[in-house]
Scaffold this motif. Structure first.
Motif, mmCIF file in Angstrom:
data_model
loop_
_atom_site.group_PDB
_atom_site.id
_atom_site.type_symbol
_atom_site.label_atom_id
_atom_site.label_comp_id
_atom_site.label_asym_id
_atom_site.label_seq_id
_atom_site.Cartn_x
_atom_site.Cartn_y
_atom_site.Cartn_z
ATOM 1 N N PHE A 38 0.845 -1.184 0.000
ATOM 2 C CA PHE A 38 0.000 0.000 0.000
ATOM 3 C C PHE A 38 0.885 1.239 0.000
ATOM 4 C CE2 PHE A 38 -2.452 -3.185 2.506
ATOM 5 C CZ PHE A 38 -3.523 -3.348 1.629
ATOM 6 N N GLY A 42 -2.449 4.457 2.338
ATOM 7 C CA GLY A 42 -3.307 3.286 2.444
ATOM 8 C C GLY A 42 -3.936 2.836 1.148
ATOM 9 N N ASP A 43 -3.587 3.466 0.023
ATOM 10 C CA ASP A 43 -4.089 3.023 -1.271
ATOM 11 C C ASP A 43 -3.289 1.813 -1.756
ATOM 12 O OD1 ASP A 43 -5.939 5.140 -1.408
ATOM 13 O OD2 ASP A 43 -4.428 6.487 -2.261
ATOM 14 N N VAL A 44 -3.918 0.937 -2.536
ATOM 15 C CA VAL A 44 -3.199 -0.187 -3.112
ATOM 16 C C VAL A 44 -2.172 0.324 -4.118
ATOM 17 C CG1 VAL A 44 -3.393 -2.201 -4.625
ATOM 18 C CG2 VAL A 44 -5.030 -1.872 -2.774
ATOM 19 N N ASP A 45 -0.946 -0.147 -3.998
ATOM 20 C CA ASP A 45 0.125 0.192 -4.941
ATOM 21 C C ASP A 45 0.154 -0.911 -6.002
ATOM 22 O OD1 ASP A 45 2.403 0.813 -6.321
ATOM 23 O OD2 ASP A 45 3.752 0.774 -4.590
ATOM 24 N N GLU A 80 -10.304 -4.106 -5.780
ATOM 25 C CA GLU A 80 -8.862 -4.210 -5.578
ATOM 26 C C GLU A 80 -8.400 -5.651 -5.739
ATOM 27 O OE1 GLU A 80 -8.384 -0.547 -2.347
ATOM 28 O OE2 GLU A 80 -8.759 -2.591 -1.662
ATOM 29 N N ARG A 298 -2.958 -1.705 6.349
ATOM 30 C CA ARG A 298 -4.254 -1.118 6.631
ATOM 31 C C ARG A 298 -4.733 -1.514 8.032
ATOM 32 N NH1 ARG A 298 -7.597 -1.812 0.874
ATOM 33 N NH2 ARG A 298 -6.746 0.077 -0.102
#
Length: 328
Positions: A38, A42-45, A80, A298
Protein backbone atom coordinates in the motif's frame (compact mmCIF):
# COMPACT_ATOMS: atom_id res chain seq x y z
CA UNK A 1 -17.88 -10.74 -13.25
CA UNK A 2 -14.67 -11.83 -14.98
CA UNK A 3 -11.12 -10.80 -14.09
CA UNK A 4 -9.59 -9.12 -17.11
CA UNK A 5 -6.25 -10.45 -18.23
CA UNK A 6 -4.22 -9.91 -21.37
CA UNK A 7 -5.61 -13.16 -22.76
CA UNK A 8 -9.19 -14.27 -23.19
CA UNK A 9 -10.72 -16.31 -20.35
CA UNK A 10 -9.89 -19.98 -20.68
CA UNK A 11 -11.54 -23.18 -19.55
CA UNK A 12 -10.35 -25.00 -16.48
CA UNK A 13 -6.80 -26.19 -17.25
CA UNK A 14 -5.39 -29.38 -15.85
CA UNK A 15 -1.86 -28.79 -17.04
CA UNK A 16 -0.80 -25.33 -15.91
CA UNK A 17 0.73 -22.57 -17.97
CA UNK A 18 3.50 -24.77 -19.29
CA UNK A 19 1.19 -27.41 -20.71
CA UNK A 20 3.19 -30.30 -19.23
CA UNK A 21 1.55 -32.58 -16.68
CA UNK A 22 -0.75 -31.60 -13.84
CA UNK A 23 -0.49 -28.05 -12.50
CA UNK A 24 -0.45 -29.43 -8.97
CA UNK A 25 2.93 -31.02 -9.76
CA UNK A 26 4.34 -27.47 -9.82
CA UNK A 27 3.27 -26.80 -6.24
CA UNK A 28 6.45 -28.19 -4.77
CA UNK A 29 9.23 -26.66 -2.71
CA UNK A 30 8.58 -23.08 -1.67
CA UNK A 31 5.29 -21.58 -2.87
CA UNK A 32 5.16 -18.03 -1.47
CA UNK A 33 2.01 -16.12 -0.57
CA UNK A 34 2.21 -12.67 -2.17
CA UNK A 35 1.96 -9.53 -0.06
CA UNK A 36 0.07 -6.42 -1.17
CA UNK A 37 1.95 -3.13 -0.92
CA UNK A 38 0.00 0.00 0.00
CA UNK A 39 1.03 3.63 -0.25
CA UNK A 40 1.61 5.61 2.93
CA UNK A 41 -1.97 6.85 2.52
CA UNK A 42 -3.31 3.29 2.44
CA UNK A 43 -4.09 3.02 -1.27
CA UNK A 44 -3.20 -0.19 -3.11
CA UNK A 45 0.12 0.19 -4.94
CA UNK A 46 -0.75 -1.75 -8.08
CA UNK A 47 2.59 -1.09 -9.76
CA UNK A 48 4.36 -2.13 -6.57
CA UNK A 49 2.39 -5.37 -6.50
CA UNK A 50 3.64 -6.08 -10.01
CA UNK A 51 7.20 -5.66 -8.72
CA UNK A 52 6.45 -8.11 -5.90
CA UNK A 53 5.19 -10.68 -8.42
CA UNK A 54 8.24 -10.21 -10.65
CA UNK A 55 10.62 -10.53 -7.71
CA UNK A 56 9.07 -13.74 -6.44
CA UNK A 57 8.99 -15.25 -9.94
CA UNK A 58 12.74 -14.63 -10.12
CA UNK A 59 13.63 -16.55 -6.96
CA UNK A 60 13.38 -19.99 -8.56
CA UNK A 61 9.97 -21.00 -7.21
CA UNK A 62 7.47 -22.80 -9.46
CA UNK A 63 4.24 -21.47 -7.93
CA UNK A 64 2.82 -18.59 -5.90
CA UNK A 65 -0.46 -18.07 -4.07
CA UNK A 66 -2.67 -14.97 -3.86
CA UNK A 67 -4.47 -13.66 -1.91
CA UNK A 68 -3.84 -15.16 1.52
CA UNK A 69 -3.59 -13.94 5.09
CA UNK A 70 -0.14 -12.56 4.18
CA UNK A 71 -1.86 -10.56 1.42
CA UNK A 72 -4.27 -8.95 3.92
CA UNK A 73 -7.06 -10.26 1.71
CA UNK A 74 -9.65 -9.37 4.35
CA UNK A 75 -8.71 -5.67 3.96
CA UNK A 76 -9.17 -5.51 0.17
CA UNK A 77 -12.25 -4.38 -1.71
CA UNK A 78 -13.65 -6.65 -4.39
CA UNK A 79 -12.35 -4.31 -7.09
CA UNK A 80 -8.86 -4.21 -5.58
CA UNK A 81 -8.76 -7.96 -5.24
CA UNK A 82 -9.91 -8.44 -8.82
CA UNK A 83 -7.39 -5.93 -10.17
CA UNK A 84 -4.46 -7.48 -8.31
CA UNK A 85 -5.46 -11.00 -9.36
CA UNK A 86 -5.41 -9.74 -12.93
CA UNK A 87 -1.90 -8.37 -12.44
CA UNK A 88 -0.72 -11.76 -11.22
CA UNK A 89 -2.38 -13.73 -14.01
CA UNK A 90 -1.09 -11.40 -16.74
CA UNK A 91 2.45 -11.86 -15.45
CA UNK A 92 2.19 -15.64 -15.22
CA UNK A 93 0.12 -16.33 -18.36
CA UNK A 94 2.11 -18.47 -20.76
CA UNK A 95 4.98 -18.90 -18.29
CA UNK A 96 6.16 -22.48 -18.75
CA UNK A 97 6.72 -24.56 -15.65
CA UNK A 98 4.92 -22.16 -13.31
CA UNK A 99 1.52 -22.30 -11.57
CA UNK A 100 -0.59 -19.42 -10.27
CA UNK A 101 -2.72 -20.40 -7.27
CA UNK A 102 -5.69 -18.12 -6.58
CA UNK A 103 -7.41 -18.30 -3.22
CA UNK A 104 -11.12 -18.54 -2.43
CA UNK A 105 -12.06 -17.65 1.15
CA UNK A 106 -15.74 -16.68 0.80
CA UNK A 107 -17.86 -17.88 3.70
CA UNK A 108 -21.03 -18.34 1.65
CA UNK A 109 -20.99 -21.39 -0.60
CA UNK A 110 -22.76 -19.58 -3.44
CA UNK A 111 -20.15 -16.82 -3.47
CA UNK A 112 -17.25 -19.25 -3.10
CA UNK A 113 -18.45 -21.27 -6.10
CA UNK A 114 -18.88 -18.10 -8.17
CA UNK A 115 -15.43 -16.76 -7.28
CA UNK A 116 -13.76 -20.10 -7.92
CA UNK A 117 -15.33 -20.38 -11.36
CA UNK A 118 -14.43 -16.76 -12.12
CA UNK A 119 -10.72 -17.09 -11.36
CA UNK A 120 -10.44 -20.41 -13.19
CA UNK A 121 -12.00 -18.78 -16.25
CA UNK A 122 -9.48 -15.96 -15.90
CA UNK A 123 -6.53 -18.36 -16.00
CA UNK A 124 -5.78 -19.56 -12.47
CA UNK A 125 -3.96 -22.90 -12.53
CA UNK A 126 -5.13 -24.00 -9.08
CA UNK A 127 -7.61 -22.89 -6.45
CA UNK A 128 -6.62 -22.51 -2.80
CA UNK A 129 -9.79 -23.13 -0.79
CA UNK A 130 -10.33 -22.06 2.80
CA UNK A 131 -13.29 -23.75 4.47
CA UNK A 132 -15.98 -21.46 5.97
CA UNK A 133 -15.47 -20.57 9.61
CA UNK A 134 -17.46 -17.45 10.54
CA UNK A 135 -19.82 -18.21 13.45
CA UNK A 136 -18.47 -21.76 13.74
CA UNK A 137 -20.32 -23.77 11.06
CA UNK A 138 -20.66 -27.51 11.65
CA UNK A 139 -18.21 -30.00 10.16
CA UNK A 140 -20.97 -31.21 7.86
CA UNK A 141 -21.53 -27.64 6.61
CA UNK A 142 -17.80 -27.23 5.99
CA UNK A 143 -17.65 -30.50 4.04
CA UNK A 144 -20.67 -29.54 1.94
CA UNK A 145 -19.12 -26.15 1.18
CA UNK A 146 -15.75 -27.64 0.19
CA UNK A 147 -17.46 -30.32 -1.90
CA UNK A 148 -19.53 -27.75 -3.78
CA UNK A 149 -16.46 -25.73 -4.76
CA UNK A 150 -14.50 -28.83 -5.74
CA UNK A 151 -17.33 -29.99 -7.99
CA UNK A 152 -17.79 -26.54 -9.51
CA UNK A 153 -14.20 -26.21 -10.77
CA UNK A 154 -13.36 -29.86 -11.60
CA UNK A 155 -10.98 -30.89 -13.05
CA UNK A 156 -8.97 -27.82 -11.97
CA UNK A 157 -6.68 -28.85 -9.06
CA UNK A 158 -7.51 -27.52 -5.62
CA UNK A 159 -5.39 -26.95 -2.50
CA UNK A 160 -7.46 -27.22 0.69
CA UNK A 161 -6.14 -24.83 3.34
CA UNK A 162 -6.50 -26.12 6.89
CA UNK A 163 -5.75 -23.31 9.36
CA UNK A 164 -7.45 -24.19 12.66
CA UNK A 165 -5.72 -21.48 14.72
CA UNK A 166 -6.98 -18.72 12.43
CA UNK A 167 -10.38 -20.20 11.63
CA UNK A 168 -11.34 -22.67 14.35
CA UNK A 169 -12.08 -25.27 11.66
CA UNK A 170 -11.68 -28.93 12.63
CA UNK A 171 -10.93 -31.49 9.94
CA UNK A 172 -9.18 -34.82 10.41
CA UNK A 173 -7.35 -37.16 8.03
CA UNK A 174 -10.37 -39.43 7.57
CA UNK A 175 -12.60 -36.50 6.59
CA UNK A 176 -10.03 -35.18 4.13
CA UNK A 177 -9.55 -38.68 2.69
CA UNK A 178 -13.29 -38.90 2.06
CA UNK A 179 -13.22 -35.58 0.22
CA UNK A 180 -10.31 -36.79 -1.94
CA UNK A 181 -12.15 -40.00 -2.84
CA UNK A 182 -15.23 -38.04 -3.89
CA UNK A 183 -13.33 -35.24 -5.62
CA UNK A 184 -10.08 -36.29 -7.31
CA UNK A 185 -9.24 -32.66 -8.10
CA UNK A 186 -8.49 -32.13 -4.39
CA UNK A 187 -4.76 -32.60 -4.88
CA UNK A 188 -3.05 -31.03 -1.88
CA UNK A 189 -3.75 -29.95 1.68
CA UNK A 190 -2.02 -26.92 3.20
CA UNK A 191 -1.62 -27.95 6.83
CA UNK A 192 -1.34 -25.07 9.30
CA UNK A 193 -2.22 -26.85 12.50
CA UNK A 194 0.31 -26.42 15.28
CA UNK A 195 2.31 -28.57 15.07
CA UNK A 196 1.46 -29.76 11.54
CA UNK A 197 3.62 -32.88 11.43
CA UNK A 198 1.17 -35.42 12.82
CA UNK A 199 -1.60 -34.59 10.33
CA UNK A 200 0.90 -34.41 7.47
CA UNK A 201 2.12 -37.89 8.41
CA UNK A 202 -1.43 -39.26 8.71
CA UNK A 203 -2.34 -37.89 5.29
CA UNK A 204 0.84 -39.31 3.74
CA UNK A 205 0.04 -42.75 5.20
CA UNK A 206 -3.42 -42.95 3.60
CA UNK A 207 -4.09 -45.23 0.64
CA UNK A 208 -3.78 -43.46 -1.69
CA UNK A 209 -1.62 -40.88 0.11
CA UNK A 210 -2.80 -37.27 0.34
CA UNK A 211 -0.06 -34.76 -0.42
CA UNK A 212 0.53 -31.87 1.98
CA UNK A 213 2.11 -28.46 2.11
CA UNK A 214 3.28 -26.86 5.33
CA UNK A 215 2.27 -23.27 6.07
CA UNK A 216 2.52 -21.11 9.19
CA UNK A 217 5.68 -19.28 8.01
CA UNK A 218 7.70 -22.47 7.86
CA UNK A 219 8.09 -22.70 11.64
CA UNK A 220 7.98 -26.51 11.44
CA UNK A 221 9.46 -26.85 7.95
CA UNK A 222 12.15 -29.55 8.54
CA UNK A 223 9.78 -31.73 10.58
CA UNK A 224 7.02 -31.32 7.98
CA UNK A 225 9.44 -32.30 5.20
CA UNK A 226 10.56 -35.42 7.08
CA UNK A 227 6.91 -36.45 7.54
CA UNK A 228 6.12 -36.14 3.84
CA UNK A 229 5.26 -32.52 3.06
CA UNK A 230 6.19 -31.66 -0.53
CA UNK A 231 6.59 -27.94 0.09
CA UNK A 232 5.86 -24.90 2.20
CA UNK A 233 3.82 -21.70 1.70
CA UNK A 234 5.35 -18.88 3.73
CA UNK A 235 5.19 -15.13 3.07
CA UNK A 236 7.31 -13.64 0.34
CA UNK A 237 9.58 -10.97 1.81
CA UNK A 238 12.57 -13.29 2.28
CA UNK A 239 11.76 -16.09 -0.13
CA UNK A 240 15.45 -16.71 -0.81
CA UNK A 241 16.01 -18.05 2.72
CA UNK A 242 13.19 -20.56 2.43
CA UNK A 243 14.35 -21.63 -1.03
CA UNK A 244 17.83 -22.29 0.33
CA UNK A 245 16.50 -24.27 3.32
CA UNK A 246 14.43 -26.42 0.96
CA UNK A 247 17.33 -26.88 -1.45
CA UNK A 248 19.53 -28.17 1.34
CA UNK A 249 16.91 -30.47 2.81
CA UNK A 250 16.09 -32.07 -0.54
CA UNK A 251 19.63 -32.29 -1.93
CA UNK A 252 21.09 -34.52 0.77
CA UNK A 253 22.23 -31.74 3.12
CA UNK A 254 19.65 -32.22 5.85
CA UNK A 255 22.05 -30.95 8.51
CA UNK A 256 22.65 -27.77 6.51
CA UNK A 257 18.94 -27.23 6.05
CA UNK A 258 18.34 -27.76 9.75
CA UNK A 259 21.10 -25.32 10.64
CA UNK A 260 19.77 -22.54 8.40
CA UNK A 261 16.27 -23.14 9.74
CA UNK A 262 17.58 -22.94 13.32
CA UNK A 263 19.01 -19.52 12.51
CA UNK A 264 15.67 -18.37 11.10
CA UNK A 265 13.48 -19.90 13.82
CA UNK A 266 13.92 -17.26 16.58
CA UNK A 267 12.58 -14.62 14.21
CA UNK A 268 9.66 -16.44 12.61
CA UNK A 269 8.55 -18.10 15.86
CA UNK A 270 8.17 -14.65 17.43
CA UNK A 271 6.53 -13.04 14.41
CA UNK A 272 4.03 -15.90 14.11
CA UNK A 273 2.71 -15.26 17.62
CA UNK A 274 0.18 -13.03 15.86
CA UNK A 275 -0.89 -12.93 12.20
CA UNK A 276 -0.89 -9.13 12.04
CA UNK A 277 2.58 -9.09 13.61
CA UNK A 278 4.17 -11.23 10.91
CA UNK A 279 2.38 -9.24 8.20
CA UNK A 280 3.85 -6.03 9.61
CA UNK A 281 7.30 -7.59 10.02
CA UNK A 282 7.36 -8.99 6.48
CA UNK A 283 6.26 -5.67 5.03
CA UNK A 284 8.98 -3.87 6.95
CA UNK A 285 11.53 -6.35 5.61
CA UNK A 286 10.30 -5.85 2.04
CA UNK A 287 10.43 -2.08 2.53
CA UNK A 288 13.95 -2.17 3.97
CA UNK A 289 15.11 -4.38 1.09
CA UNK A 290 13.70 -1.93 -1.45
CA UNK A 291 11.03 -4.27 -2.78
CA UNK A 292 8.05 -2.07 -1.85
CA UNK A 293 7.77 1.67 -1.37
CA UNK A 294 5.94 1.66 1.97
CA UNK A 295 5.57 -0.69 4.92
CA UNK A 296 2.00 0.50 5.49
CA UNK A 297 -0.58 -2.01 6.71
CA UNK A 298 -4.25 -1.12 6.63
CA UNK A 299 -5.75 -0.80 10.09
CA UNK A 300 -6.45 -2.44 12.33
CA UNK A 301 -2.85 -3.57 12.19
CA UNK A 302 0.11 -4.38 14.40
CA UNK A 303 2.39 -1.38 14.94
CA UNK A 304 5.98 -2.52 15.30
CA UNK A 305 7.68 -1.12 18.39
CA UNK A 306 11.30 -0.01 18.64
CA UNK A 307 12.60 -3.43 19.69
CA UNK A 308 10.71 -5.22 16.92
CA UNK A 309 12.15 -2.79 14.38
CA UNK A 310 15.64 -3.30 15.81
CA UNK A 311 15.31 -7.08 15.51
CA UNK A 312 14.35 -6.72 11.86
CA UNK A 313 17.60 -4.82 11.30
CA UNK A 314 19.48 -7.64 13.05
CA UNK A 315 17.67 -10.15 10.84
CA UNK A 316 18.63 -8.29 7.67
CA UNK A 317 22.26 -8.14 8.75
CA UNK A 318 22.39 -11.81 9.72
CA UNK A 319 20.98 -12.99 6.38
CA UNK A 320 22.55 -10.33 4.17
CA UNK A 321 24.34 -13.02 2.14
CA UNK A 322 20.97 -14.49 1.05
CA UNK A 323 18.94 -11.26 0.83
CA UNK A 324 20.29 -8.85 -1.80
CA UNK A 325 19.20 -5.22 -1.95
CA UNK A 326 16.26 -4.98 -4.37
CA UNK A 327 16.07 -1.20 -4.64
CA UNK A 328 17.96 -1.15 -7.95
Amino acid sequence: MIIQTSASPVAAPLDGHGGHGDASDLVRGISPVLEVPFTDDGDVDVEGFGRVVDYVLGTGVTSVMFPGFASEYYKLTEEERRELTGVLLRRTAGREGFAAIVAVQDHTTRLAVARAREVVAAGADLINLLAPHFLNPSRRAQIEHVSAVLAAVAPTPVVLQYAPAETGASLDAATIAGLVRSHPNLRLVKVESSPPGRLIGELAALDPPVISLEGYAGVQLPDAWRRGAVGSQPGCSFTEIYVEIWRRLTSGDEAGGEELHRRLLPYISYWMLDTELIIAAEKQISFRRGLIGSAHCRGPAHVLDAEELRRIEVFLQEFADLLPDLSG
